[in-house]
Scaffold this motif. Structure first.
Motif, PDB file in Angstrom:
ATOM      1  N   GLU A  90       0.965  -1.104  -0.089  1.00 47.09           N
ATOM      2  CA  GLU A  90      -0.125  -0.011  -0.016  1.00 47.09           C
ATOM      3  C   GLU A  90       0.680   1.238  -0.076  1.00 47.09           C
ATOM      4  N   TYR A  91       0.611   2.113  -1.015  1.00 42.42           N
ATOM      5  CA  TYR A  91       1.529   3.414  -1.067  1.00 42.42           C
ATOM      6  C   TYR A  91       0.684   4.320  -1.507  1.00 42.42           C
ATOM      7  N   PRO A  92       1.063   5.589  -0.913  1.00 43.71           N
ATOM      8  CA  PRO A  92       0.109   6.850  -1.276  1.00 43.71           C
ATOM      9  C   PRO A  92      -0.059   7.145  -2.552  1.00 43.71           C
ATOM     10  N   ALA A  93      -1.370   7.645  -2.995  1.00 41.42           N
ATOM     11  CA  ALA A  93      -1.841   7.857  -4.207  1.00 41.42           C
ATOM     12  C   ALA A  93      -1.587   9.072  -4.488  1.00 41.42           C
ATOM     13  N   PRO A  94      -1.584   9.629  -5.900  1.00 40.18           N
ATOM     14  CA  PRO A  94      -1.611  10.951  -6.186  1.00 40.18           C
ATOM     15  C   PRO A  94      -2.748  11.514  -6.039  1.00 40.18           C
ATOM     16  N   HIS A  95      -3.474  11.731  -5.143  1.00 40.24           N
ATOM     17  CA  HIS A  95      -4.584  12.154  -4.884  1.00 40.24           C
ATOM     18  C   HIS A  95      -4.503  13.323  -3.727  1.00 40.24           C
ATOM     19  N   PRO A  96      -5.450  14.096  -3.455  1.00 39.25           N
ATOM     20  CA  PRO A  96      -5.559  15.164  -2.435  1.00 39.25           C
ATOM     21  C   PRO A  96      -5.360  14.400  -0.873  1.00 39.25           C
ATOM     22  N   SER A  97      -6.014  13.341  -0.828  1.00 35.69           N
ATOM     23  CA  SER A  97      -5.767  12.569   0.526  1.00 35.69           C
ATOM     24  C   SER A  97      -4.767  11.809   0.516  1.00 35.69           C
ATOM     25  N   ALA A  98      -3.946  11.456  -0.349  1.00 35.53           N
ATOM     26  CA  ALA A  98      -2.758  10.796  -0.341  1.00 35.53           C
ATOM     27  C   ALA A  98      -2.881   9.377   0.399  1.00 35.53           C
ATOM     28  N   LEU A  99      -4.139   8.937   0.206  1.00 43.37           N
ATOM     29  CA  LEU A  99      -4.504   7.594   0.863  1.00 43.37           C
ATOM     30  C   LEU A  99      -3.775   6.503   0.346  1.00 43.37           C
ATOM     31  N   PRO A 100      -3.262   5.537   0.781  1.00 42.20           N
ATOM     32  CA  PRO A 100      -2.408   4.494   0.202  1.00 42.20           C
ATOM     33  C   PRO A 100      -3.415   3.483  -0.550  1.00 42.20           C
ATOM     34  N   ILE A 101      -2.747   3.336  -1.813  1.00 38.69           N
ATOM     35  CA  ILE A 101      -3.522   2.327  -2.636  1.00 38.69           C
ATOM     36  C   ILE A 101      -2.482   1.245  -3.111  1.00 38.69           C
ATOM     37  N   ARG A 102      -2.986  -0.093  -3.348  1.00 36.72           N
ATOM     38  CA  ARG A 102      -1.978  -1.184  -3.960  1.00 36.72           C
ATOM     39  C   ARG A 102      -1.235  -0.713  -5.074  1.00 36.72           C
ATOM     40  N   THR A 103      -0.019  -0.948  -4.614  1.00 37.16           N
ATOM     41  CA  THR A 103       1.079  -0.372  -5.686  1.00 37.16           C
ATOM     42  C   THR A 103       2.150  -1.541  -5.750  1.00 37.16           C
ATOM     43  N   ALA A 342      -4.893  18.983  -5.891  1.00 40.94           N
ATOM     44  CA  ALA A 342      -3.468  19.743  -5.160  1.00 40.94           C
ATOM     45  C   ALA A 342      -3.181  18.579  -4.298  1.00 40.94           C
ATOM     46  N   LEU A 343      -1.875  18.357  -4.558  1.00 36.32           N
ATOM     47  CA  LEU A 343      -1.256  17.211  -3.650  1.00 36.32           C
ATOM     48  C   LEU A 343      -0.577  17.532  -2.639  1.00 36.32           C
ATOM     49  N   PRO A 344      -0.721  16.959  -1.332  1.00 34.73           N
ATOM     50  CA  PRO A 344       0.051  17.320  -0.270  1.00 34.73           C
ATOM     51  C   PRO A 344       1.664  16.879  -0.184  1.00 34.73           C
ATOM     52  N   ILE A 345       1.957  16.114  -0.876  1.00 37.47           N
ATOM     53  CA  ILE A 345       3.358  15.547  -1.092  1.00 37.47           C
ATOM     54  C   ILE A 345       3.855  15.158  -2.653  1.00 37.47           C
ATOM     55  N   SER A 346       4.989  15.342  -2.824  1.00 39.04           N
ATOM     56  CA  SER A 346       5.478  15.048  -4.240  1.00 39.04           C
ATOM     57  C   SER A 346       5.925  13.827  -4.335  1.00 39.04           C
ATOM     58  N   GLU A 347       6.174  12.870  -3.268  1.00 39.96           N
ATOM     59  CA  GLU A 347       6.651  11.431  -3.493  1.00 39.96           C
ATOM     60  C   GLU A 347       5.568  10.574  -3.822  1.00 39.96           C
TER      61      GLU A 347
END
Length: 513
Positions: A90-103, A342-347
């Motif tokens: 599970e890794y942060p998604a490119p989404h405003p929430s940055a919630l993890p998704i399967r990666t 808008a993204l909270p992180i760039s990673e």
């Protein structure tokens, strides 16, 4: 500044500051270094997420299938480069929430070695179903932002007897020029993709709509289409949100999509110009969708440009390649400034939906003070859908969401035109996004309540069936016992009668003797 058009086919919209000159004249950069790790989410499309086929430690080649599609509305994902599967997490998604998704994480080996590809001898002799199958297997989705599986749209087009394919090359969002550069540099490949789309849908003709602020792209596409009479190239006014599919369709054809309907209902299918290029690569070169051209711009970027990026590359690496000043970045946006996220992180990884990465400074996002509404109706004039933004916002502020829905809230496309032109700087689109979220939560709660009620009803029905079965079993047991008792009583009576008969016989015999 808002300017009105007399053309009845063009409703609402605005002239936003374009900020395109920084990147529109710069060739697509192909020198992006190969990342040491690639992060490939299995959910990069509308529909069900893809299901991983690989496990940790597997060696994969570039273009190899990593996860297969699930169901009709889904799309597979492929390896953007060769290497070893480092993890499936599970890794942060490119989404405003940055919630993890399967990666799926690939440790690249630096060889960038391709898997075997299937290249047809003559792509234009393929059957329509074969074209659709190849597009689906390549994981091609709509690259204009909708990320709907393209093969599904091609199949729908063939089943609905489409007469016109519209190629949306509006690219109306400020800053974004990735489609512009793609048309300038790869017009012939795009046209080949359009021809394959027409064959895949059995459609007779196509129309390409290009905003008139892209003269070089228009000229390149006209030249590439010169030999094909069934493909027209049309300039459309530069007016946001011309890239909205319904706006583009209305301007090019004069037709209107029915409420709650689709373009296929009137014999039209709409695809993005970058999607056409991806179709060309999928069918003619046998290459899955593993790269995309991304606009990197904003006042915090020292080298704004369009870059061809491997899917799964971290945005932080793309920003570093374009020499972004981290200390100046006040907001990071994936997509355009009007409808992007808008993204909270760039990673977070670049995905198929990523058309742009904007690094904006404080001066870019400084918002004026919100003032009271002056009832000027400018927002009504600007709305491309024909809604009443201020009236909807007032209902939302009063927590009257149903009233806002009655005014057309669900038809709002969140383009931000109303907020942009409001002289009082009222953030109208924020109200609509908030209300949409609340409605979604309400629908989820109603769905959960319905599910709970259904489960309770199912349980009650099961319990009632069990009760009836138990009662029936009890009756059966009681009836069996009663039957046995009757049988025993009858047997007893027969025995007694037999004894009586014997006694009578003995008495008679004794009397006779």
């Amino acid at each position: 500044m808002l300017a009105l058009f007399e053309n009845p086919r063009l409703r609402g919209g605005i002239h936003a500051e374009e900020h395109k000159n920084q990147t529109s004249g710069v060739p697509i950069a192909l020198d992006m270094p190969l990342p040491k790790k690639l992060f490939i989410p299995v959910q990069q499309h509308v529909g069900k997420p893809a299901e991983p086929l690989v496990k940790v430690g597997d060696k994969v080649l570039k273009g190899q299938l990593l996860a297969h599609s699930q169901g009709t509305i889904s799309a597979p994902v492929h390896a953007p480069s060769s290497g070893i599967i480092a993890d499936v997490v599970e890794y942060p998604a490119p989404h405003p929430s940055a919630l993890p998704i399967r990666t799926i994480i690939i440790q690249t080996d630096g060889l960038d070695q391709w898997a075997a590809v299937d290249i047809p001898t003559d792509p234009f002799q393929l059957a329509a179903t074969e074209i659709c199958a190849r597009v689906g297997a390549a994981g091609v989705v709509g690259l204009g932002g909708a990320v709907f599986p393209s093969a599904v749209k091609l199949d729908l087009g063939r089943k609905n007897k489409i007469h016109t394919l519209i190629i949306n090359a509006g690219e109306c969002e400020p800053y974004l020029t990735c489609d512009d550069r793609l048309m300038q540099e790869r017009a012939g490949e795009i046209v080949s993709g359009i021809r394959l789309m027409l064959l895949g849908m059995n459609a007779p003709e196509a129309t390409i709509g290009i905003e008139d602020n892209k003269p070089e792209a228009y000229a390149a596409m006209r030249t590439a289409c010169a030999a094909f009479a069934n493909i027209k190239v049309v300039q459309v006014p530069t007016r946001y949100p011309m890239g909205w599919d319904r706006q583009m369709l209305r301007y090019l054809t004069g037709w209107e999509i029915p409420a709650d309907g689709r373009a296929t209902d009137i014999g039209v299918v709409i695809h993005n110009v970058a999607t056409a290029h991806a179709v060309y690569r999928a069918v003619c070169l046998g290459q899955p969708l593993i790269t995309r051209v991304v606009t990197v711009s904003g006042s915090a970027v020292d080298k704004p440009q369009n870059v061809e990026v491997l899917i799964g590359t971290l945005m932080s690496e793309v920003l570093a390649h374009c020499e972004v000043k981290k200390t100046k970045v006040a907001r990071l946006i994936m997509g355009g400034p009007m409808m992007g996220d808008a993204l909270p992180i760039s990673e977070v990884p670049v995905v198929k939906a990523c058309s742009g990465i904007l690094a904006l400074s404080e001066q870019d996002i400084e918002l004026p003070e919100v003032k009271p509404c002056i009832r000027c109706s400018t927002c009504v004039t600007a709305c491309p859908v024909g809604l009443l933004p201020l009236e909807m916002a007032s209902r939302i502020r009063a927590n009257q969401l149903d009233a806002a829905v009655d005014l057309g809230l669900k038809d709002c496309i969140n383009c931000g035109s109303c907020s942009y032109v409001c002289p009082s700087s009222i953030p109208l689109v924020h109200y609509f996004k908030f209300a949409a979220g609340e409605l979604y939560k309400r629908q989820q709660m109603e769905h959960k309540a319905e599910q709970t009620k259904r489960l309770i009803d199912d349980r009650n029905q099961r319990m009632e069936i069990i009760r009836l079965e138990q009662e029936a079993e009890a009756r059966r047991v009681m009836e069996a016992r009663a039957a046995r008792a009757r049988e025993q009583e009858l047997a007893k009576q027969k025995a007694q009668q037999a004894l009586s008969d014997i006694a009578t016989k003995v008495t008679v015999e004794e009397g006779n003797s």
